[in-house]
Design an enzyme around this catalytic site. Structure first.
Site, PDB file in Angstrom:
ATOM      1  N   ASP A 165      21.032   2.429  12.967  1.00  0.00           N
ATOM      2  CA  ASP A 165      19.710   2.688  12.578  1.00  0.00           C
ATOM      3  C   ASP A 165      19.302   4.116  12.925  1.00  0.00           C
ATOM      4  OD1 ASP A 165      16.996   2.467  12.187  1.00  0.00           O
ATOM      5  OD2 ASP A 165      16.628   0.561  12.847  1.00  0.00           O
TER       6      ASP A 165
ATOM      7  N   LYS B 105       9.254   8.652   9.403  1.00  0.00           N
ATOM      8  CA  LYS B 105       9.163   9.146  10.862  1.00  0.00           C
ATOM      9  C   LYS B 105       9.886  10.757  10.447  1.00  0.00           C
ATOM     10  CE  LYS B 105       9.434   4.622  12.286  1.00  0.00           C
ATOM     11  NZ  LYS B 105      10.022   3.576  12.159  1.00  0.00           N
TER      12      LYS B 105
ATOM     13  N   TRP C 159      13.678  -3.100  17.594  1.00  0.00           N
ATOM     14  CA  TRP C 159      14.359  -2.950  16.440  1.00  0.00           C
ATOM     15  C   TRP C 159      15.888  -3.490  16.400  1.00  0.00           C
ATOM     16  CZ3 TRP C 159      10.950  -2.673  12.904  1.00  0.00           C
ATOM     17  CH2 TRP C 159       9.492  -1.931  13.171  1.00  0.00           C
TER      18      TRP C 159
HETATM   19  C1  LIG Z   1      10.271   2.345  12.028  1.00  0.00           C
HETATM   20  C2  LIG Z   1      11.500   1.789  12.436  1.00  0.00           C
HETATM   21  C3  LIG Z   1      12.149   0.499  11.715  1.00  0.00           C
HETATM   22  C4  LIG Z   1      11.130  -0.374  10.610  1.00  0.00           C
HETATM   23  O1  LIG Z   1      11.342   0.630   9.488  1.00  0.00           O
HETATM   24  P1  LIG Z   1      10.624   0.002   8.099  1.00  0.00           P
HETATM   25  O2  LIG Z   1      11.107   1.163   7.090  1.00  0.00           O
HETATM   26  O3  LIG Z   1       9.204  -0.051   8.448  1.00  0.00           O
HETATM   27  O4  LIG Z   1      11.248  -1.146   7.704  1.00  0.00           O
HETATM   28  C5  LIG Z   1      13.357   0.079  12.060  1.00  0.00           C
HETATM   29  N1  LIG Z   1      14.055   0.669  12.830  1.00  0.00           N
HETATM   30  C6  LIG Z   1      13.686   1.720  13.487  1.00  0.00           C
HETATM   31  C7  LIG Z   1      14.489   2.230  14.706  1.00  0.00           C
HETATM   32  C8  LIG Z   1      12.347   2.130  13.370  1.00  0.00           C
HETATM   33  O5  LIG Z   1      11.807   3.408  14.035  1.00  0.00           O
END
Ligand SMILES: *Cc1c(COP(=O)(O)O)cnc(C)c1O
Length: 365
Positions: free
Chosen positions: A172, A196, A102
């Site tokens: 993030d 999540k 990511w």
């Molecule tokens: C799941 C995830 C993403 C992607 O998220 P989306 O909402 O599908 O764009 C980005 N960064 C991390 C750390 C993730 O776990």
């Protein structure tokens, strides 16, 4: 009714109490004679839902008044672009710590908008740990520093955050937001998809320090400009209304379960059940993450060989353990144990893993 032992990486488990409340309110939301999905996003009823979600998140995370909370769409993936588009300025560099897939994706998008630099990467170590980064590691002209607090695919997590002085830190937190106590004031931006730890997919949470807007790039598309959404209180266009409602219910559930402190304690207990087992039998269940970087959210491990891994995953599935296969990019196994995964589910998995090892030890030797 049988609820699965759900270890999905995202979208992932939601609290049963939340689903029941949503079910109860589905057809007639608070006497409106309609569901939340059928309300106008400009109605008083929906405005209350949105205000509830914001208030609850603010209180639970202790978000200071310096920061604004936004509910956007496009997932964390759109934030990879929106952040540099808004805040990466000429003459400055976007500094990235690369700790997994990511982070790499975030970096790739930033390259479209200006100069970037990788200040640390653990790719050569198969992303098994979080590197050491200090403010002295950063170039003089750093515009912002971007980190991924929990690496969903590799199962590593920042344990604490260094002080980066005046450098705005963008984080993030998609896969560990609200899972443990975090000092929000250390971050200029925190973002993550809801799917999540916070609710269903479709809502992206962005917590943004308002003074960043003093140094924003101009000429942005209206929908990709943070100012648009701040001015409109996330109601510039139709927001994901049902997702925001579910988010509010999940936050209420966190309140009822001891707040962030209570959740953190439970998360630590849950993770310990699995890591302790792996530490006892590391030749059978080998953790991917180094000990000092282990994630409380995504427990990743490998087994002695492919054949055994396949068999393990198959038998686990047959017993009702869902979502244990590792990400398609790295294989192995992964148990995602987000906030809503009950401790009993982790206990059941630990027991299953223990019994599986005993039954298959001979085939390895
Ligand atoms: C799941 C995830 C993403 C992607 O998220 P989306 O909402 O599908 O764009 C980005 N960064 C991390 C750390 C993730 O776990």
């Amino acid at each position: 009714m049988v609820r699965a032992h759900n270890f999905n990486a995202g979208p992932s488990a939601l609290p049963l109490d939340v689903l029941k409340k949503a079910q109860e309110e589905l057809i007639d939301f608070k006497g409106t004679g309609m569901s939340v999905m059928e309300l106008s996003h400009r109605s008083k009823e929906f405005e209350d839902v949105l205000a509830d979600a914001k208030d609850r998140l603010k209180k639970l995370m202790e978000i200071p008044d310096t920061h604004e909370i936004l509910f956007l769409q496009g997932g964390a993936s759109l934030q990879f672009s929106m952040l540099p588009m808004n805040f990466l300025q000429e003459g400055k560099v976007g500094a990235y710590v690369v700790t997994g897939s990511w982070s790499k994706k975030a970096l790739k998008e930033a390259k479209n908008f200006g100069e970037t630099v990788v200040v640390a990467s653990t790719e050569d170590d198969s992303f098994t740990h979080i590197p050491e980064v200090t403010v002295n590691t950063l170039p003089e002209n750093t515009g912002y520093l971007h980190i991924t607090t929990n690496n969903t695919i590799y199962g590593t997590q920042w344990q604490d955050f260094p002080d980066f002085g005046d450098v705005p830190v963008f984080a993030d937190m998609s896969s560990d937001i609200l899972s443990k106590k975090v000092d929000v004031s250390k971050f200029a931006v925190i973002y993550g998809g809801a799917q999540k730890n916070l609710g269903p997919s479709g809502v992206t949470i962005v917590i943004l320090r308002k003074d960043l807007l003093n140094q924003q790039n101009s000429g942005l598309p209206t929908m990709l400009d943070y100012t648009t959404h701040i001015k409109a209180n996330s109601l510039f266009n139709t927001p994901p209304t049902f997702g925001i409602y579910m988010l509010s219910l999940v936050l209420e559930w966190v309140e009822q379960n001891g707040g962030v402190e209570g959740i953190q304690k439970r998360n630590e207990e849950k993770a310990a059940l699995l890591y302790d087992l792996m530490d006892e039998f590391p030749e059978f269940y080998t953790p991917h993450a180094q000990k000092d970087s282990r994630s409380l959210m995504n427990v990743t491990f490998t087994m002695p060989n492919e054949e055994l891994t396949k068999d393990f995953l198959q038998k686990a599935k047959a017993e009702g353990f869902i979502g244990l296969n590792g990400h398609r990019s790295i294989g192995g196994c992964r148990a995602s144990i987000y906030n809503a995964v009950p401790i009993e589910t982790c206990q059941a998995l630990a027991e299953f893993m223990k019994a599986y090892r005993e039954a298959h030890l001979q085939s390895v030797k």
